[in-house]
Design an enzyme around this catalytic site. Sequence first.
Site, PDB file in Angstrom:
ATOM      1  N   TYR A 197       7.796   0.527 -20.955  1.00 50.74           N
ATOM      2  CA  TYR A 197       8.020  -0.330 -19.818  1.00 50.74           C
ATOM      3  C   TYR A 197       8.730   1.422 -19.608  1.00 50.74           C
ATOM      4  CZ  TYR A 197      11.198  -2.367 -16.013  1.00 50.74           C
ATOM      5  OH  TYR A 197      11.078  -3.229 -14.957  1.00 50.74           O
TER       6      TYR A 197
ATOM      7  N   TYR B 163      13.624 -11.004 -15.934  1.00 51.76           N
ATOM      8  CA  TYR B 163      12.516 -11.281 -15.532  1.00 51.76           C
ATOM      9  C   TYR B 163      11.722 -12.278 -16.424  1.00 51.76           C
ATOM     10  CZ  TYR B 163      10.435  -7.014 -14.805  1.00 51.76           C
ATOM     11  OH  TYR B 163       9.735  -5.252 -13.825  1.00 51.76           O
TER      12      TYR B 163
ATOM     13  N   PRO C 247       1.203  -6.829 -11.356  1.00 48.98           N
ATOM     14  CA  PRO C 247       2.284  -6.215 -10.688  1.00 48.98           C
ATOM     15  C   PRO C 247       3.752  -6.399 -12.188  1.00 48.98           C
ATOM     16  CG  PRO C 247       2.812  -7.899  -9.554  1.00 48.98           C
ATOM     17  CD  PRO C 247       0.791  -8.069 -10.435  1.00 48.98           C
TER      18      PRO C 247
ATOM     19  N   HIS D 185      18.459   2.673 -13.712  1.00 42.94           N
ATOM     20  CA  HIS D 185      18.597   1.572 -14.644  1.00 42.94           C
ATOM     21  C   HIS D 185      18.653   2.192 -15.833  1.00 42.94           C
ATOM     22  CE1 HIS D 185      18.970  -2.321 -11.757  1.00 42.94           C
ATOM     23  NE2 HIS D 185      19.329  -1.582 -10.336  1.00 42.94           N
TER      24      HIS D 185
ATOM     25  N   LYS E 185       3.760  -1.389 -12.958  1.00 46.33           N
ATOM     26  CA  LYS E 185       2.794   0.502 -13.534  1.00 46.33           C
ATOM     27  C   LYS E 185       2.246   0.707 -11.878  1.00 46.33           C
ATOM     28  CE  LYS E 185       4.479   0.423 -17.296  1.00 46.33           C
ATOM     29  NZ  LYS E 185       5.535   1.401 -16.570  1.00 46.33           N
TER      30      LYS E 185
HETATM   31  P1  FAD Z   1      -2.675   2.647  -1.659  1.00 43.24           P
HETATM   32  O1  FAD Z   1      -0.642   2.765  -1.426  1.00 43.24           O
HETATM   33  O2  FAD Z   1      -2.857   1.223  -1.069  1.00 43.24           O
HETATM   34  O3  FAD Z   1      -2.709   4.202  -0.100  1.00 43.24           O
HETATM   35  C1  FAD Z   1      -3.989   3.713  -0.235  1.00 43.24           C
HETATM   36  C2  FAD Z   1      -3.943   4.297   1.507  1.00 43.24           C
HETATM   37  O4  FAD Z   1      -5.440   4.073   1.965  1.00 43.24           O
HETATM   38  C3  FAD Z   1      -3.167   2.558   1.924  1.00 43.24           C
HETATM   39  O5  FAD Z   1      -2.566   3.638   3.448  1.00 43.24           O
HETATM   40  C4  FAD Z   1      -4.404   2.746   3.063  1.00 43.24           C
HETATM   41  O6  FAD Z   1      -3.924   2.208   4.426  1.00 43.24           O
HETATM   42  C5  FAD Z   1      -5.711   3.515   3.225  1.00 43.24           C
HETATM   43  N1  FAD Z   1      -7.028   3.029   3.489  1.00 43.24           N
HETATM   44  C6  FAD Z   1      -7.464   1.984   3.354  1.00 43.24           C
HETATM   45  N2  FAD Z   1      -8.567   2.485   3.836  1.00 43.24           N
HETATM   46  C7  FAD Z   1      -8.929   2.964   4.307  1.00 43.24           C
HETATM   47  C8  FAD Z   1      -9.805   3.696   4.975  1.00 43.24           C
HETATM   48  N3  FAD Z   1     -11.216   3.556   5.309  1.00 43.24           N
HETATM   49  N4  FAD Z   1      -9.718   5.032   5.635  1.00 43.24           N
HETATM   50  C9  FAD Z   1      -7.927   5.539   5.706  1.00 43.24           C
HETATM   51  N5  FAD Z   1      -7.510   5.468   5.484  1.00 43.24           N
HETATM   52  C10 FAD Z   1      -7.384   3.904   4.003  1.00 43.24           C
HETATM   53  N6  FAD Z   1       3.114  -2.326  -7.329  1.00 43.24           N
HETATM   54  C11 FAD Z   1       4.417  -2.551  -8.569  1.00 43.24           C
HETATM   55  O7  FAD Z   1       4.344  -1.764  -9.602  1.00 43.24           O
HETATM   56  N7  FAD Z   1       5.482  -3.487  -8.338  1.00 43.24           N
HETATM   57  C12 FAD Z   1       4.673  -4.306  -6.545  1.00 43.24           C
HETATM   58  O8  FAD Z   1       6.499  -5.400  -6.341  1.00 43.24           O
HETATM   59  C13 FAD Z   1       3.903  -4.602  -6.317  1.00 43.24           C
HETATM   60  N8  FAD Z   1       3.389  -5.258  -5.052  1.00 43.24           N
HETATM   61  C14 FAD Z   1       1.994  -4.780  -4.013  1.00 43.24           C
HETATM   62  C15 FAD Z   1       1.727  -5.157  -3.421  1.00 43.24           C
HETATM   63  C16 FAD Z   1       0.972  -5.095  -2.562  1.00 43.24           C
HETATM   64  C17 FAD Z   1       0.526  -6.346  -1.695  1.00 43.24           C
HETATM   65  C18 FAD Z   1      -0.059  -4.406  -2.577  1.00 43.24           C
HETATM   66  C19 FAD Z   1      -1.277  -4.103  -2.573  1.00 43.24           C
HETATM   67  C20 FAD Z   1       0.720  -3.694  -4.141  1.00 43.24           C
HETATM   68  C21 FAD Z   1       1.595  -4.244  -5.167  1.00 43.24           C
HETATM   69  N9  FAD Z   1       1.935  -3.607  -6.115  1.00 43.24           N
HETATM   70  C22 FAD Z   1       3.273  -3.371  -6.534  1.00 43.24           C
HETATM   71  C23 FAD Z   1       0.599  -2.068  -6.568  1.00 43.24           C
HETATM   72  C24 FAD Z   1       1.508  -0.547  -6.318  1.00 43.24           C
HETATM   73  O9  FAD Z   1       2.829  -0.943  -4.119  1.00 43.24           O
HETATM   74  C25 FAD Z   1      -0.156   0.116  -5.786  1.00 43.24           C
HETATM   75  O10 FAD Z   1       0.094   0.823  -7.057  1.00 43.24           O
HETATM   76  C26 FAD Z   1       0.714   1.398  -5.234  1.00 43.24           C
HETATM   77  O11 FAD Z   1       0.691   1.594  -3.111  1.00 43.24           O
HETATM   78  C27 FAD Z   1      -1.231   2.859  -5.128  1.00 43.24           C
HETATM   79  O12 FAD Z   1      -0.992   3.316  -4.260  1.00 43.24           O
HETATM   80  P2  FAD Z   1      -2.173   4.045  -3.626  1.00 43.24           P
HETATM   81  O13 FAD Z   1      -1.678   5.565  -2.585  1.00 43.24           O
HETATM   82  O14 FAD Z   1      -2.862   4.245  -4.949  1.00 43.24           O
HETATM   83  O15 FAD Z   1      -3.107   3.432  -2.958  1.00 43.24           O
HETATM   84  C1  DHB Z   2       9.345  -4.890  -8.797  1.00 48.95           C
HETATM   85  C2  DHB Z   2       8.542  -4.796  -8.612  1.00 48.95           C
HETATM   86  C3  DHB Z   2       8.069  -4.870 -10.098  1.00 48.95           C
HETATM   87  O1  DHB Z   2       7.031  -5.490 -10.239  1.00 48.95           O
HETATM   88  C4  DHB Z   2       8.599  -5.426 -10.859  1.00 48.95           C
HETATM   89  O2  DHB Z   2       8.289  -6.011 -12.096  1.00 48.95           O
HETATM   90  C5  DHB Z   2       9.993  -4.809 -11.419  1.00 48.95           C
HETATM   91  C6  DHB Z   2      10.605  -4.914  -9.839  1.00 48.95           C
HETATM   92  C7  DHB Z   2      10.273  -4.713  -7.451  1.00 48.95           C
HETATM   93  O3  DHB Z   2       9.926  -4.656  -6.340  1.00 48.95           O
HETATM   94  O4  DHB Z   2      11.115  -4.561  -7.352  1.00 48.95           O
END
Ligand code: FAD
Ligand code: DHB
Length: 388
Positions: free
Chosen positions: A383, A199, A291, A75, A295
């Site tokens: 961004y 947005y 979100p 994009h 980021k």
């Molecule tokens: P996570 O992806 O949370 O991974 C952590 C892992 O650790 C998971 O697989 C979990 O099952 C595992 N875990 C937890 N506890 C334990 C334990 N005790 N023992 C073993 N394993 C464990 N960001 C955006 O930019 N846009 C979005 O639209 C967006 N939507 C989101 C929706 C939801 C519901 C959530 C929770 C987050 C969202 N985020 C979004 C944020 C983004 O997805 C996260 O910042 C990203 O997943 C971070 O990655 P991570 O690996 O740090 O954590």
């Molecule tokens: C999406 C999520 C976001 O938080 C955003 O700012 C833009 C796009 C997405 O899930 O596609």
Amino acid sequence: MSRVRTQVGIIGAGPAGLLLSHLLHLEGIDSVVLEARSRVYVERRVRAGVVEQPTADLLREVGLADRMDREGLPHHGFSLRFDREDHRIPITELTGSTITVYGQQEIVKDLIAARLAAGGDIRFEVSGVAVHDVETDRPRITFDGGELECDVVAGCDGFHGVSRGAIPDTVLRTFEQVYPFAWLGLLAKAEPSHEELIYTSHERGFALHSMRSPEVTRLYLQVEPDERIEDWSDDRIWDELHLRLETDDGFELQEGPVIEKGITPMRGFVAEPMRHGRLFLAGDAAHIVPPTGAKGMNLAIADVLVLSRALSALLNRGETDLVESYSDTCLRRVWRAQGFSNHMTTMLHRTPGAEDYHHRLQLSQLRYTATSSAAATSLAENYVGLPF
Ligand code: FAD
Ligand code: DHB
């Protein structure tokens, strides 16, 4: 009980834990990843969708981008929609960079496949994980039926994980902002209604049009923080999206069968420091951003790049400088992302009960961003992602 020795014990198979395991492998360092959920669950979990330019470049550099480059959607701009009109922010023209729309769960699938192909050790459905002895140089992770003896523990277990709790209260400081709204996310089998992300600031609340592929649309709606998904029928969601996304130039929102829907609370959260002894926190285990601006996943990836370099210096060369500076290096980027995400959130959402004064300010900020090249460039620069 099985007892295993590894250099780095990684808790969590999200983007942070899996990529860390891959980066360490490239540095000749072995690791074991412990994940509470099943492989199917983590590969299907729908979350983020925007890959920043520095993140995409890193994935290419480390051999993880073949499918992203084939299937991801590059994009070059996005729209700010307010007053029933679009105002395009031409991110590539302003910064020279692009973003790629590619689902987080696709990155997770690619990472799992790469780790398993290289003989990596990922254990799914592990329960009872606990962290011990992080103030010594032989920390341990125990879990039901086993124990990992490590040089270092990486807490990549997300916001609700156990790692952060292993840092004593006397050491850990947390900073939190809970927003008075949540996001309802919808994934639908429908052609995207516009070629770019939109947005939208609307008097009924924020809405976002995004996508996952030429056949799948991702949409978000601002809702009350305590809203239950059971109270949102598909029809109610589509009606609300139509209302908020409507324009005067005939924009048509394409509907389609709903694949998935859910509600996510919105908060800003930072834990400091991100290291205690031989325990390192990375990704959502240490910080959450609201979100708006996408980021979260990108920050998690930035953390583990810094961490892999620090651990390579420590474990391959016995150098401690990068380990010592790990937390400060990450937190600088984390706080910039908090600032940006807060700015995007505040500019675009309706705060329940806020004075009209606040709404006038929002509109003024939106108009300024849409018309000033300085304001648009600043927005675009954040961004697309600041360089690592
Ligand atoms: P996570 O992806 O949370 O991974 C952590 C892992 O650790 C998971 O697989 C979990 O099952 C595992 N875990 C937890 N506890 C334990 C334990 N005790 N023992 C073993 N394993 C464990 N960001 C955006 O930019 N846009 C979005 O639209 C967006 N939507 C989101 C929706 C939801 C519901 C959530 C929770 C987050 C969202 N985020 C979004 C944020 C983004 O997805 C996260 O910042 C990203 O997943 C971070 O990655 P991570 O690996 O740090 O954590
Ligand atoms: C999406 C999520 C976001 O938080 C955003 O700012 C833009 C796009 C997405 O899930 O596609």
